[in-house]
Design a protein around this motif. Structure first.
Motif, PDB file in Angstrom:
ATOM      1  N   THR A  14       0.773  -1.134  -0.083  1.00 59.29           N
ATOM      2  CA  THR A  14      -0.199   0.279   0.032  1.00 59.29           C
ATOM      3  C   THR A  14       1.313   1.112   0.032  1.00 59.29           C
ATOM      4  N   VAL A  15       2.312   1.326  -0.117  1.00 56.58           N
ATOM      5  CA  VAL A  15       2.822   2.618  -0.368  1.00 56.58           C
ATOM      6  C   VAL A  15       2.904   2.900  -2.044  1.00 56.58           C
ATOM      7  N   GLY A  16       2.646   3.969  -2.434  1.00 61.53           N
ATOM      8  CA  GLY A  16       2.514   4.642  -3.869  1.00 61.53           C
ATOM      9  C   GLY A  16       1.469   5.342  -3.708  1.00 61.53           C
ATOM     10  N   LYS A  17       1.555   6.354  -4.694  1.00 65.84           N
ATOM     11  CA  LYS A  17       0.535   6.253  -5.226  1.00 65.84           C
ATOM     12  C   LYS A  17      -1.152   6.094  -5.880  1.00 65.84           C
ATOM     13  N   ASP A  18      -0.626   5.111  -6.263  1.00 67.38           N
ATOM     14  CA  ASP A  18      -1.852   4.827  -7.113  1.00 67.38           C
ATOM     15  C   ASP A  18      -2.108   3.220  -6.758  1.00 67.38           C
ATOM     16  N   VAL A  19      -2.619   3.365  -5.010  1.00 66.16           N
ATOM     17  CA  VAL A  19      -2.776   1.046  -4.760  1.00 66.16           C
ATOM     18  C   VAL A  19      -3.597   1.103  -5.941  1.00 66.16           C
ATOM     19  N   ARG A  20      -3.169  -0.902  -6.247  1.00 69.81           N
ATOM     20  CA  ARG A  20      -4.564  -0.825  -7.409  1.00 69.81           C
ATOM     21  C   ARG A  20      -4.219  -2.659  -7.085  1.00 69.81           C
ATOM     22  N   GLN A  21      -2.743  -3.043  -6.988  1.00 70.75           N
ATOM     23  CA  GLN A  21      -3.005  -4.298  -7.637  1.00 70.75           C
ATOM     24  C   GLN A  21      -3.065  -4.897  -6.375  1.00 70.75           C
TER      25      GLN A  21
ATOM     26  N   GLN B 274       3.758 -20.820  -1.742  1.00 76.35           N
ATOM     27  CA  GLN B 274       3.807 -19.870  -2.427  1.00 76.35           C
ATOM     28  C   GLN B 274       3.861 -18.425  -2.597  1.00 76.35           C
ATOM     29  N   LEU B 275       3.506 -17.932  -1.074  1.00 74.75           N
ATOM     30  CA  LEU B 275       3.613 -16.590  -0.887  1.00 74.75           C
ATOM     31  C   LEU B 275       5.045 -16.481   0.177  1.00 74.75           C
ATOM     32  N   SER B 276       5.509 -17.467   1.044  1.00 72.64           N
ATOM     33  CA  SER B 276       7.048 -17.088   1.230  1.00 72.64           C
ATOM     34  C   SER B 276       8.253 -17.580  -0.099  1.00 72.64           C
ATOM     35  N   GLN B 277       7.910 -18.186  -1.099  1.00 70.26           N
ATOM     36  CA  GLN B 277       8.187 -18.378  -2.406  1.00 70.26           C
ATOM     37  C   GLN B 277       8.104 -17.054  -3.254  1.00 70.26           C
ATOM     38  N   GLY B 278       7.451 -16.097  -3.259  1.00 71.69           N
ATOM     39  CA  GLY B 278       6.978 -14.881  -4.241  1.00 71.69           C
ATOM     40  C   GLY B 278       6.022 -15.605  -5.611  1.00 71.69           C
ATOM     41  N   PHE B 279       5.775 -16.674  -5.405  1.00 72.93           N
ATOM     42  CA  PHE B 279       5.437 -16.511  -6.691  1.00 72.93           C
ATOM     43  C   PHE B 279       4.377 -17.088  -6.240  1.00 72.93           C
ATOM     44  N   PRO B 280       3.054 -14.996  -7.022  1.00 74.24           N
ATOM     45  CA  PRO B 280       1.418 -15.504  -7.410  1.00 74.24           C
ATOM     46  C   PRO B 280       0.979 -16.166  -8.274  1.00 74.24           C
ATOM     47  N   MET B 281      -0.531 -16.394  -8.077  1.00 72.79           N
ATOM     48  CA  MET B 281      -0.973 -17.545  -9.204  1.00 72.79           C
ATOM     49  C   MET B 281      -1.773 -15.816  -9.793  1.00 72.79           C
ATOM     50  N   LYS B 282      -1.940 -15.057  -9.734  1.00 74.99           N
ATOM     51  CA  LYS B 282      -2.865 -14.060  -9.919  1.00 74.99           C
ATOM     52  C   LYS B 282      -2.546 -12.406  -9.591  1.00 74.99           C
ATOM     53  N   VAL B 283      -3.114 -11.840 -10.404  1.00 78.22           N
ATOM     54  CA  VAL B 283      -3.078 -10.114  -9.813  1.00 78.22           C
ATOM     55  C   VAL B 283      -4.096  -9.967 -10.744  1.00 78.22           C
ATOM     56  N   LEU B 284      -4.831  -9.038  -9.667  1.00 78.12           N
ATOM     57  CA  LEU B 284      -6.126  -8.828  -9.615  1.00 78.12           C
ATOM     58  C   LEU B 284      -5.413  -6.667 -10.174  1.00 78.12           C
ATOM     59  N   VAL B 285      -6.350  -6.397 -10.351  1.00 76.57           N
ATOM     60  CA  VAL B 285      -5.945  -4.917 -10.975  1.00 76.57           C
ATOM     61  C   VAL B 285      -7.798  -4.425 -10.411  1.00 76.57           C
ATOM     62  N   LEU B 286      -7.455  -3.311  -9.533  1.00 75.71           N
ATOM     63  CA  LEU B 286      -8.639  -2.976  -8.612  1.00 75.71           C
ATOM     64  C   LEU B 286      -9.574  -2.176  -9.850  1.00 75.71           C
TER      65      LEU B 286
END
Length: 318
Positions: A99-106, A115-127
């Motif tokens: 949530t740091v940034g001007k435009d938080v959408r991801q 998978q979180l601990s390894q840093g591998f997302p299965m999908k990225v949604l854009v609000l």
């Protein structure tokens, strides 16, 4: 009950602070001196086998699951849905929002904790609408959050990936009017527990005291509200368990306390002094997951959980 503390916006931020530079002032940081509230009554020990909905007895030590690897992850939200809906996600799915940034959408979705601990997302949604701060929560297949620079609440359906509901939270302070003591534009904090969906915020009428509202999870309309007697900017974070609001005294002290409880069933609040640890000394988010009986927290780049223990409620409130 009284809790005295002062909060003032930190001015003349050093130019060397990369988070501030990146956001170009896009987040608010506060500095607060919080006076610890002595316990008016110690909570009796409960049975470790207690499985009903009751009063918080203790919070365990934080367990680390992941450390964010860039400055955008200094503050954030991470959650698992306690009551997942639809075919695409389940109760193992992990959701993360930096949530740091001007435009938080991801919104990053991970198959599970590994998978979180390894840093591998299965999908990225854009609000479709940008998010404000770290007050979002997950409940019944939807992400609930506050729209940037407004008192509008948004329900984003995770299956259809569309905005499902939007409603202004009446009279709610926003964008730095009534934040938690650490700042971060944390004026509106959404929460889910065994009883449903809640908003933790304040209004000018309440003069900065915490207001709790029960929300309709579909329409976001306010069903009922309670006004507490603890000021929002004197506490670091808050969460709701079994219809009871709990507040955390400090976001930076490694050994602080949960210093207040307000029971919506009785409309009464009282002081507490229950140990709580900020291991990494900058806790910007605390959220309860009732399916797992855990607190999820974001502490200075670190995503941690706390085991909690519930017991039968005390009969004493003041």
């Amino acid at each position: 009950m009284s809790c005295r503390g002062g909060a003032k916006q930190r001015e003349n931020r050093p130019a060397s602070d990369p988070a501030y530079d990146l956001g170009n002032g896009a987040y608010q940081e506060m500095k607060a001196e919080v006076t610890e509230v002595p316990a008016s009554q110690l909570i009796p020990e409960g049975s470790p086998n207690f499985t009903g909905c009751g009063e918080l007895q203790s919070v365990g030590d934080p367990v680390l699951h992941k450390k964010a690897d860039s400055i955008t992850g200094k503050y954030g939200v991470w959650l698992q849905d306690p009551e997942p809906q639809g075919p695409n996600y389940n109760n193992k799915t992990v959701w993360r929002i930096d949530t740091v940034g001007k435009d938080v959408r991801q919104v990053f979705a991970y198959e599970d904790m590994d998978q979180l601990s390894q840093g591998f997302p299965m999908k990225v949604l854009v609000l479709p609408e940008p998010m404000e701060s770290t007050g979002a929560t997950m409940y019944r297949g939807s992400l609930y959050y506050q729209r940037k620079h407004s008192r509008s609440l948004i329900r984003y359906d995770l299956t259809s990936e569309r905005l499902a509901s939007r409603l202004e939270l009446p009279h709610a302070g926003f964008h730095g009017q009534h934040p938690y003591s650490w700042g971060g534009y944390t004026d509106i904090d959404l929460a889910a527990d065994e009883q449903g969906l809640w908003a933790i915020y304040s209004t000018n009428k309440a003069k900065g005291a915490i207001v709790i509202s029960k929300l309709d999870p579909e329409s976001l309309e306010v069903k009922r509200s309670w006004e507490t007697n603890i000021r929002k900017n004197t506490v670091a974070n808050a969460f709701i368990v079994c219809g009871r609001l709990y507040t955390v005294g400090s976001y930076t002290a490694p050994n602080t306390t949960i210093n207040y409880v307000f029971d919506t069933a009785t409309g009464m609040g009282r002081a507490l002094s229950m140990p709580f640890k900020n291991k990494f000394r900058y806790n910007s988010m605390v959220d309860y997951n009732h399916a797992q009986r855990k607190l999820f927290a974001w502490d200075n780049f670190h995503m941690v959980t706390y085991d909690i223990r519930l017991g039968k409620a005390s009969n004493s409130s003041s």
